[in-house]
Scaffold this motif. Structure first.
Motif, PDB file in Angstrom:
ATOM      1  N   SER A   1       0.814  -1.221   0.000  1.00  0.00           N
ATOM      2  CA  SER A   1       0.000   0.000   0.000  1.00  0.00           C
ATOM      3  C   SER A   1       0.845   1.267   0.000  1.00  0.00           C
ATOM      4  CB  SER A   1      -0.954  -0.002   1.195  1.00  0.00           C
ATOM      5  OG  SER A   1      -0.228  -0.058   2.412  1.00  0.00           O
ATOM      6  N   SER A   2       2.058   1.198   0.504  1.00  0.00           N
ATOM      7  CA  SER A   2       2.909   2.394   0.552  1.00  0.00           C
ATOM      8  C   SER A   2       3.533   2.722  -0.798  1.00  0.00           C
ATOM      9  CB  SER A   2       4.017   2.207   1.591  1.00  0.00           C
ATOM     10  OG  SER A   2       4.879   1.150   1.228  1.00  0.00           O
ATOM     11  N   LEU A   3       3.560   1.739  -1.706  1.00  0.00           N
ATOM     12  CA  LEU A   3       4.161   1.963  -3.022  1.00  0.00           C
ATOM     13  C   LEU A   3       3.178   2.673  -3.945  1.00  0.00           C
ATOM     14  CD1 LEU A   3       5.895  -1.488  -3.544  1.00  0.00           C
ATOM     15  CD2 LEU A   3       7.044   0.678  -3.105  1.00  0.00           C
ATOM     16  N   GLU A   4       3.706   3.492  -4.836  1.00  0.00           N
ATOM     17  CA  GLU A   4       2.874   4.188  -5.805  1.00  0.00           C
ATOM     18  C   GLU A   4       2.627   3.351  -7.051  1.00  0.00           C
ATOM     19  OE1 GLU A   4       1.649   7.807  -5.600  1.00  0.00           O
ATOM     20  OE2 GLU A   4       1.721   6.803  -3.670  1.00  0.00           O
TER      21      GLU A   4
ATOM     22  N   ASP B   1      -1.235  12.023 -11.657  1.00  0.00           N
ATOM     23  CA  ASP B   1      -0.246  10.959 -11.601  1.00  0.00           C
ATOM     24  C   ASP B   1       1.162  11.552 -11.658  1.00  0.00           C
ATOM     25  OD1 ASP B   1       1.223   8.671 -11.811  1.00  0.00           O
ATOM     26  OD2 ASP B   1      -0.081   7.734 -13.282  1.00  0.00           O
ATOM     27  N   ARG B   2       1.961  11.225 -10.643  1.00  0.00           N
ATOM     28  CA  ARG B   2       3.353  11.695 -10.632  1.00  0.00           C
ATOM     29  C   ARG B   2       4.084  11.213 -11.875  1.00  0.00           C
ATOM     30  NH1 ARG B   2       4.853  12.792  -5.038  1.00  0.00           N
ATOM     31  NH2 ARG B   2       3.145  12.252  -3.677  1.00  0.00           N
TER      32      ARG B   2
ATOM     33  N   LYS C   1       8.530  19.715  -1.277  1.00  0.00           N
ATOM     34  CA  LYS C   1       9.151  18.853  -0.274  1.00  0.00           C
ATOM     35  C   LYS C   1       8.296  18.845   0.983  1.00  0.00           C
ATOM     36  CE  LYS C   1      13.256  18.372   2.627  1.00  0.00           C
ATOM     37  NZ  LYS C   1      14.526  18.979   3.063  1.00  0.00           N
ATOM     38  N   SER C   2       7.933  17.637   1.412  1.00  0.00           N
ATOM     39  CA  SER C   2       7.206  17.481   2.667  1.00  0.00           C
ATOM     40  C   SER C   2       8.042  16.623   3.598  1.00  0.00           C
ATOM     41  CB  SER C   2       5.849  16.812   2.424  1.00  0.00           C
ATOM     42  OG  SER C   2       5.247  16.473   3.654  1.00  0.00           O
ATOM     43  N   ASN C   3       8.377  17.152   4.748  1.00  0.00           N
ATOM     44  CA  ASN C   3       9.240  16.415   5.674  1.00  0.00           C
ATOM     45  C   ASN C   3       8.544  15.243   6.347  1.00  0.00           C
ATOM     46  OD1 ASN C   3      11.455  18.091   5.205  1.00  0.00           O
ATOM     47  ND2 ASN C   3      10.745  19.586   6.711  1.00  0.00           N
ATOM     48  N   ASN C   4       7.221  15.138   6.178  1.00  0.00           N
ATOM     49  CA  ASN C   4       6.485  14.065   6.839  1.00  0.00           C
ATOM     50  C   ASN C   4       5.896  13.057   5.858  1.00  0.00           C
ATOM     51  OD1 ASN C   4       6.804  15.078   9.539  1.00  0.00           O
ATOM     52  ND2 ASN C   4       5.345  16.690   9.003  1.00  0.00           N
ATOM     53  N   ASP C   5       6.241  13.162   4.602  1.00  0.00           N
ATOM     54  CA  ASP C   5       5.703  12.258   3.587  1.00  0.00           C
ATOM     55  C   ASP C   5       6.861  11.631   2.820  1.00  0.00           C
ATOM     56  OD1 ASP C   5       4.671  11.289   1.021  1.00  0.00           O
ATOM     57  OD2 ASP C   5       2.785  12.191   1.649  1.00  0.00           O
ATOM     58  N   VAL C   6       7.011  10.316   2.962  1.00  0.00           N
ATOM     59  CA  VAL C   6       8.133   9.614   2.324  1.00  0.00           C
ATOM     60  C   VAL C   6       8.073   9.742   0.808  1.00  0.00           C
ATOM     61  CG1 VAL C   6       9.177   7.361   1.922  1.00  0.00           C
ATOM     62  CG2 VAL C   6       8.423   7.982   4.214  1.00  0.00           C
ATOM     63  N   ILE C   7       6.864   9.584   0.242  1.00  0.00           N
ATOM     64  CA  ILE C   7       6.715   9.673  -1.211  1.00  0.00           C
ATOM     65  C   ILE C   7       7.165  11.038  -1.714  1.00  0.00           C
ATOM     66  CG2 ILE C   7       5.015   9.817  -3.076  1.00  0.00           C
ATOM     67  CD1 ILE C   7       5.592   7.002  -2.442  1.00  0.00           C
TER      68      ILE C   7
ATOM     69  N   ARG D   1       3.516  -5.402 -20.339  1.00  0.00           N
ATOM     70  CA  ARG D   1       4.618  -5.640 -19.409  1.00  0.00           C
ATOM     71  C   ARG D   1       5.582  -4.462 -19.394  1.00  0.00           C
ATOM     72  NH1 ARG D   1       4.531  -9.925 -15.669  1.00  0.00           N
ATOM     73  NH2 ARG D   1       3.290 -11.605 -16.540  1.00  0.00           N
ATOM     74  N   HIS D   2       5.856  -3.916 -20.566  1.00  0.00           N
ATOM     75  CA  HIS D   2       6.770  -2.777 -20.658  1.00  0.00           C
ATOM     76  C   HIS D   2       6.186  -1.567 -19.937  1.00  0.00           C
ATOM     77  CE1 HIS D   2       9.469  -0.099 -23.412  1.00  0.00           C
ATOM     78  NE2 HIS D   2       9.921  -0.183 -22.186  1.00  0.00           N
ATOM     79  N   ASN D   3       4.920  -1.319 -20.183  1.00  0.00           N
ATOM     80  CA  ASN D   3       4.255  -0.189 -19.530  1.00  0.00           C
ATOM     81  C   ASN D   3       4.269  -0.366 -18.016  1.00  0.00           C
ATOM     82  OD1 ASN D   3       2.558   2.281 -19.857  1.00  0.00           O
ATOM     83  ND2 ASN D   3       1.057   1.015 -18.817  1.00  0.00           N
ATOM     84  N   ASN D   4       4.025  -1.590 -17.552  1.00  0.00           N
ATOM     85  CA  ASN D   4       4.029  -1.875 -16.121  1.00  0.00           C
ATOM     86  C   ASN D   4       5.404  -1.608 -15.507  1.00  0.00           C
ATOM     87  OD1 ASN D   4       4.428  -4.660 -14.089  1.00  0.00           O
ATOM     88  ND2 ASN D   4       2.920  -3.103 -13.599  1.00  0.00           N
ATOM     89  N   LEU D   5       6.453  -2.001 -16.211  1.00  0.00           N
ATOM     90  CA  LEU D   5       7.815  -1.797 -15.719  1.00  0.00           C
ATOM     91  C   LEU D   5       8.139  -0.307 -15.587  1.00  0.00           C
ATOM     92  CD1 LEU D   5      10.636  -3.011 -15.024  1.00  0.00           C
ATOM     93  CD2 LEU D   5      11.171  -2.810 -17.461  1.00  0.00           C
ATOM     94  N   ILE D   6       7.827   0.458 -16.608  1.00  0.00           N
ATOM     95  CA  ILE D   6       8.108   1.900 -16.580  1.00  0.00           C
ATOM     96  C   ILE D   6       7.285   2.594 -15.503  1.00  0.00           C
ATOM     97  CG2 ILE D   6       8.021   4.049 -17.893  1.00  0.00           C
ATOM     98  CD1 ILE D   6      10.228   2.124 -18.760  1.00  0.00           C
ATOM     99  N   ASN D   7       6.018   2.192 -15.365  1.00  0.00           N
ATOM    100  CA  ASN D   7       5.178   2.776 -14.315  1.00  0.00           C
ATOM    101  C   ASN D   7       5.758   2.512 -12.934  1.00  0.00           C
ATOM    102  OD1 ASN D   7       3.382   3.731 -16.175  1.00  0.00           O
ATOM    103  ND2 ASN D   7       1.871   2.123 -15.872  1.00  0.00           N
ATOM    104  N   PHE D   8       6.214   1.291 -12.723  1.00  0.00           N
ATOM    105  CA  PHE D   8       6.795   0.919 -11.434  1.00  0.00           C
ATOM    106  C   PHE D   8       8.005   1.796 -11.113  1.00  0.00           C
ATOM    107  CE2 PHE D   8       9.995  -1.692  -9.159  1.00  0.00           C
ATOM    108  CZ  PHE D   8       9.298  -1.905  -7.971  1.00  0.00           C
ATOM    109  N   VAL D   9       8.860   1.993 -12.085  1.00  0.00           N
ATOM    110  CA  VAL D   9      10.079   2.783 -11.874  1.00  0.00           C
ATOM    111  C   VAL D   9       9.756   4.254 -11.649  1.00  0.00           C
ATOM    112  CG1 VAL D   9      12.164   3.643 -13.020  1.00  0.00           C
ATOM    113  CG2 VAL D   9      11.600   1.210 -13.113  1.00  0.00           C
ATOM    114  N   LEU D  10       8.892   4.812 -12.473  1.00  0.00           N
ATOM    115  CA  LEU D  10       8.614   6.244 -12.389  1.00  0.00           C
ATOM    116  C   LEU D  10       7.754   6.608 -11.184  1.00  0.00           C
ATOM    117  CD1 LEU D  10       8.000   7.246 -16.114  1.00  0.00           C
ATOM    118  CD2 LEU D  10      10.115   7.313 -14.797  1.00  0.00           C
ATOM    119  N   ARG D  11       6.737   5.808 -10.929  1.00  0.00           N
ATOM    120  CA  ARG D  11       5.858   6.133  -9.804  1.00  0.00           C
ATOM    121  C   ARG D  11       6.562   5.999  -8.461  1.00  0.00           C
ATOM    122  NH1 ARG D  11       0.456   2.997 -12.025  1.00  0.00           N
ATOM    123  NH2 ARG D  11      -0.216   4.606 -13.490  1.00  0.00           N
ATOM    124  N   ASN D  12       7.503   5.062  -8.394  1.00  0.00           N
ATOM    125  CA  ASN D  12       8.252   4.884  -7.148  1.00  0.00           C
ATOM    126  C   ASN D  12       9.592   5.613  -7.169  1.00  0.00           C
ATOM    127  OD1 ASN D  12       6.398   3.042  -5.795  1.00  0.00           O
ATOM    128  ND2 ASN D  12       6.959   1.579  -7.366  1.00  0.00           N
TER     129      ASN D  12
END
Length: 923
Positions: free
Chosen positions: A292-295, A403-404, A418-424, A562-573
């Motif tokens: 749940s913490s991952l984007e 969407d980031r 920058k938010s000092n209380n939000d990891v994302i 699959r390619h779209n999923n990989l790029i989304n994973f990298v960019l969103r996180n």
């Protein structure tokens, strides 16, 4: 969730968190009994001791044991007790199951060696601790604690003195047990309400630990009074009498029921989950909550979390989750499949009756959507057995927040918050700083993110943050040209991700493993290998189709998804993985696969994700190979198309933002140089509307006017102009062409160039710009600008003076007014070529002047050429300059001016001899 199921879930959670301690009593040893072998219980042992002591009225077990020891001595005492616990007792399946549960600690009051034999015969990774010495030597995390000693060490705890002196005899062990009992959920098995040892342990726990995690006792018989007594001591009774009989035969019902109960613990209580809608939703959500913490999520993470599932890929290239039912797979688990079918049934009711999903279901949909899964398969369509009906998440989820990832796709790193209380937010901030080259600042922010992850226990993002820190640290340690930065970070150590990962509790390791593997780069390398194998298959298919054959089962949309999923994973996180060669290979393979699967199409299109990958993750040399067929004279030339939506995005967002970042960068070498070149190559092979082409050219004009260190970009601009003209005859407004040419000249006048840029301007790397200008009949009339340029050139050395005149002044000569032409001609003809030491430069310059009609082919040119050819022969060398000289002479001869014929013949012979030598083979 029922109370008993809640308690069982607490035990399961403790197991998964590596905080479960199982106390094993004498009842478990009795599971090893057979028809021919029975273990005596404590009553039998005490009765035997009392008979030998000839006492009848004593009922204190500890005192009886003490009296026996005093009467017969230590040797007889131990010999007597060992008779009841022979070494040949074999472990039962119940013993093995206890270890398969993998509790952090197994504590036993038994003296027998059954647990040790279970370890030895099944290779379970546990240290056995029977004394303080054993504890000091232990190196494994998991331990079996024989808190009442064993016969090997002759330190069993049985008689009264043993209990009184326990603290003196086992000081380290006692402290260790205190810490375990204060921090671990405890499960007592093999004990009855009347068990003497259990009561002693409870008194001991109550004395040494006031606040602690829950304790549970499995019971076989109902006794409300005893139950209340134990509850008063903090122990919850779990009656196992109603557990189903296990498939494994035991001598007693107690062992059967205990096995079934523990099997529920081992299998996450899944058999009970099937029977309850609430438990089913809890089960599904429990598999996903760690994410749940991952984007963004990888499809592999979802498949690993659930197992017994896969994905379908619809026309829009988005995955649909399918829980397996009858399919045979390597992870086949019928109980789990039953849970999933119950879950699907819940979804079917919601879909058919248009019910509002519960909050838990919405949470499930939200988490699954992070991997771009758009729904879950419910059933096959009746009309088409080959199509699946699915519940679509978008019907039940609100409009997503901005969407980031979209900003990253646009190369937009502005408006950094920058938010000092939000990891994302911290990770996003750090990522953006890194993208614009502020590595030190990015490093400081990612360290803040790591601290916050630890504080808030957000472990998935912790590994992302630690990986990003390592990536930044490597760049800072090996920063080009910045010695002070290298020295500042030279002693800073990287994080050992492997060590951190294996320090996590088991449940977290299982959940985080796909993330850890990714940031540890092992899965990237594995992924690259798998995609390379897939690429080979598509290459074979492509060759088959091109030769007239047919290919079935091409899984057209799978790779794009699959390619779209990989790029989304990298960019969103915001994972800083772009520099990893294996990751670049993955993206290159995905793009080539996409082109291969469109081999039968009249036009070829790449998705936004694929275009982004081409720009950011593929080297220009590789991109040229990929796009070679679309611009280099093959039957596919001009067949590459960019959709209107993607073109708008590519020009107005991507190209503009990259150029903006390039122009604002303070770094001498920055990655935006490469991004610009890749974008220009992609734009060059596609046809554009007049408006769009003008927008591209205006951005190019800005690069020419303002850019620094643009040598390689000039070459890409030149290629863009050449391809666009040859393939599509794209037109540029004369005013823009004139502006670009004047900006080039102005950079020389104002000396706004470095060595590379000077070479690009003066060696005519932008020759297609002048060709475009001549085609559009641009008139250059800026006399004062040329006059100022000549004023600058006058002080150049002879070689540079010739080079600038030949490649720049003569390039604008043909398009200039007569007044400007006279100015250029007057300057060029005054250049004393005799001062040029390199003969080939003299020859080429004089031939150039003849081509432009500024000077005839005179005797001095012939002498220079003859001397140059003689020099080459004498030194027995070949010069590539001969090709240029040959083409110049042939051009003059095409104008019916037969000149230098004998020299041309000689040059042709020299070139032919050189080429024949090049083609020699020793075979």
């Amino acid at each position: 969730m029922s109370i008993d199921n809640k308690h069982i879930q607490n035990i399961i959670n403790a197991k998964n968190d590596s905080s479960l301690a199982i106390f094993v009593g004498a009842g478990i040893s009795k599971s090893s009994e057979t028809e021919s072998f029975k273990l005596p219980d404590w009553a039998d042992l005490i009765k035997d001791l009392k008979t030998e002591l000839d006492i009848q009225d004593e009922f204190d077990f500890l005192k009886i044991a003490q009296l026996y020891y005093l009467e017969f001595g230590e040797f007889i005492y131990y010999k007597k007790l060992k008779e009841y616990f022979p070494d040949y007792i074999k472990p039962s399946e119940l013993h093995k199951l206890i270890f398969r549960i993998n509790p952090h600690v197994i504590i036993t009051t038994n003296w027998d060696n059954i647990l040790e034999r279970t370890i030895e015969e099944n290779a379970f990774i546990y240290d056995t601790i029977s004394s303080d010495t054993d504890l000091t030597r232990s190196s494994l995390q998991n331990k079996v604690i024989k808190m009442h000693g064993d016969f090997t060490n002759n330190n069993i705890v049985f008689k009264e003195d043993d209990y009184i002196n326990y603290q003196l005899n086992f000081p380290l062990l006692e402290n260790y047990l205190k810490s375990i009992l204060s921090t671990h959920t405890v499960l007592f098995i093999g004990y009855s309400y009347n068990d003497f040892n259990l009561k002693q342990i409870l008194k001991w726990i109550q004395k040494h630990s006031e606040v602690r995690p829950p304790m549970y006792l499995t019971t076989f018989h109902k006794n409300d009074t005893s139950k209340k007594y134990f509850e008063n001591h903090g122990v919850t009774s779990l009656n196992i009498a109603n557990e189903p009989k296990s498939l494994i035969n035991f001598a007693s019902d107690y062992s059967c029921k205990t096995y079934s109960f523990l099997d529920r613990i081992n299998n996450q209580n899944e058999s009970s989950v099937v029977k309850s809608e609430s438990l089913t939703l809890d089960f599904i959500l429990s598999k996903l909550k760690i994410f749940s913490s991952l984007e963004g999520l990888l499809l592999d993470q979802i498949q690993t979390a659930f197992s017994n599932c896969g994905f379908l890929f619809d026309e829009d290239e988005r995955p649909i989750l399918k829980f397996y039912q009858g399919e045979l797979t390597g992870d086949y688990d019928q109980t789990r499949r039953n849970i999933y079918q119950n879950f699907v049934s819940i979804l079917q009711v919601i879909d058919e009756k248009e019910k509002k999903p519960s909050a838990r279901l919405i949470d499930i949909f939200k988490i699954l959507s992070k991997s771009d899964i758009k729904g879950i398969v419910l059933r096959k369509e009746e009309k088409s057995p080959y199509r699946e009906w699915y519940i679509e998440f978008s019907k039940y989820l609100g409009k997503p927040n901005s969407d980031r990832k979209e900003k990253h796709l646009n190369f937009d790193y502005s408006n950094i918050n920058k938010s000092n209380n939000d990891v994302i937010d911290l990770l996003e901030y750090s990522f953006n700083l890194q993208q614009i080259g502020q590595l030190e600042e990015s490093f400081q922010v990612v360290e803040e993110a790591i601290s916050l992850c630890l504080k808030q226990r957000i472990y998935p993002l912790l590994f992302v943050a630690m990986y990003n820190r390592n990536s930044l640290l490597w760049k800072l340690k090996y920063s080009l040209g910045k010695k002070d930065i290298r020295e500042k970070f030279s002693e800073v150590e990287e994080y050992d991700l492997k060590e951190r990962f294996y320090n996590l509790p088991q449940e977290l390791r299982v959940a985080i493993e796909p993330i850890y593997n990714f940031v540890d780069e092992s899965s990237i390398i594995s992924y690259a290998y798998r995609i390379a194998e897939d690429l080979k298959k598509t290459e074979d298919s492509k060759r088959t189709i091109e030769s007239g054959g047919m290919v079935f089962g091409s899984e057209v949309t799978k790779y794009a998804s699959r390619h779209n999923n990989l790029i989304n994973f990298v960019l969103r996180n915001t994972i800083m993985v772009e520099g990893i060669s294996a990751f670049k290979s993955i993206n290159r393979h995905f793009v080539v696969i996409s082109l291969h699967r469109q081999v039968q199409q009249s036009e070829v299109i790449l998705t936004q994700t694929e275009l982004f990958a081409c720009i950011k993750y593929i080297e220009l040399k590789d991109l040229k190979v990929i796009f070679n067929d679309f611009y280099n004279g093959s039957d596919k030339s001009g067949k590459f198309r960019i959709t209107e939506t993607e073109r708008e995005w590519l020009v107005n967002n991507v190209f503009r933002n990259i150029v903006k970042l390039f122009l604002s960068s303070q770094e001498i070498f920055n990655k935006y140089d490469g991004y610009i070149q890749n974008t220009l190559l992609i734009l060059s092979v596609a046809k554009h509307s007049k408006k769009q082409f003008e927008a591209i050219v205006k951005i190019i004009a800005r690069i020419i006017a303002e850019g620094n260190n643009t040598f390689s970009i000039f070459k890409s601009i030149n290629l863009f102009l050449g391809i666009q003209y040859n393939l599509f005859k794209s037109e540029i407004e004369p005013a823009i062409l004139l502006e670009m040419i004047e900006n080039l000249i102005n950079r020389l006048i104002t000396k706004k160039f470095n060595g590379h840029e000077y070479r690009a301007i003066t060696t005519n790397e932008l020759n297609n710009l002048y060709i475009y200008a001549r085609e559009k009949e641009v008139i250059f009339d800026n006399y004062s600008m040329v006059d100022r340029l000549i004023g600058e050139i006058k002080d150049y050395n002879i070689s540079d003076k010739i080079e600038v005149s030949q490649n720049l002044l003569l390039s604008i000569y043909d398009m200039s007014t007569e007044r400007v032409k006279e100015l250029i001609k007057d300057f060029i003809l005054k250049i004393d070529t005799k001062k040029e030491k390199e003969l080939y430069k003299r020859v080429i310059f004089k031939l150039t002047l003849a081509i432009y009609g500024l000077k005839d082919v005179d005797k001095s040119l012939k002498i220079d050429l003859d001397n140059y050819l003689s020099e080459l022969k004498e030194k027995k060398i070949f010069s590539s300059a001969l090709f240029m000289i040959k083409s110049q002479i042939e051009y003059l001869n095409q104008k019916d001016r037969k000149v230098l014929t004998s020299q041309l013949d000689e040059i042709n012979k020299m070139i032919e001899l050189h080429e024949n030598r090049e083609n020699l083979s020793i075979f």
